[in-house]
Design a protein around this motif. Structure first.
Motif, PDB file in Angstrom:
ATOM      1  N   THR A  36       0.843  -1.199   0.000  1.00  0.00           N
ATOM      2  CA  THR A  36       0.000   0.000   0.000  1.00  0.00           C
ATOM      3  C   THR A  36       0.875   1.245   0.000  1.00  0.00           C
ATOM      4  N   TRP A  42      -5.605  -1.942   3.072  1.00  0.00           N
ATOM      5  CA  TRP A  42      -6.624  -2.839   2.533  1.00  0.00           C
ATOM      6  C   TRP A  42      -7.339  -3.475   3.716  1.00  0.00           C
ATOM      7  N   ASP A  44     -10.534  -6.394   4.504  1.00  0.00           N
ATOM      8  CA  ASP A  44     -11.559  -7.350   4.082  1.00  0.00           C
ATOM      9  C   ASP A  44     -12.728  -7.244   5.030  1.00  0.00           C
ATOM     10  N   ARG A  59     -13.304  -6.173  -0.424  1.00  0.00           N
ATOM     11  CA  ARG A  59     -11.977  -5.756   0.036  1.00  0.00           C
ATOM     12  C   ARG A  59     -11.882  -4.301  -0.384  1.00  0.00           C
ATOM     13  N   PHE A  61      -9.880  -0.404  -0.223  1.00  0.00           N
ATOM     14  CA  PHE A  61      -8.605   0.300  -0.108  1.00  0.00           C
ATOM     15  C   PHE A  61      -8.928   1.698   0.377  1.00  0.00           C
TER      16      PHE A  61
END
Length: 84
Positions: A36, A42, A44, A59, A61
């Motif tokens: 990242t 990230w 989930d 998921r 970002f």
């Protein structure tokens, strides 16, 4: 910010421009093994409807500084079933 499974986040445009409408999101796990940019992560989890029911696994970002915790999971959020 440390995230644990079961935490519920309010994800808004402050976390990412893709969230033009706020989304409630229940964390499964903070994905720490994915590359990242500094200050981004990230995650989930499940997008929740107005009743708090999971409607879609995702998921996402997002920018860490833009996340708001709506509810912290209490204790261990895993369910253990007895062995038979």
């Amino acid at each position: 910010m440390t995230l644990n499974g079961g935490d519920v986040l309010l994800v808004t445009r402050a976390a990412s421009v893709q969230f033009t409408k706020p989304v409630r999101f229940r964390v499964i796990r903070d994905v720490t093994d994915a590359a990242t940019f500094d200050g981004w992560r990230w995650i989930d989890g499940y997008e929740l409807d107005a009743k708090g029911e999971a409607v879609r696994r995702r998921r996402i970002f997002v920018r860490s500084s833009g996340l708001r915790v709506a509810h912290r999971a209490v204790g261990d959020s895993r369910v253990w079933l007895p062995a038979r």
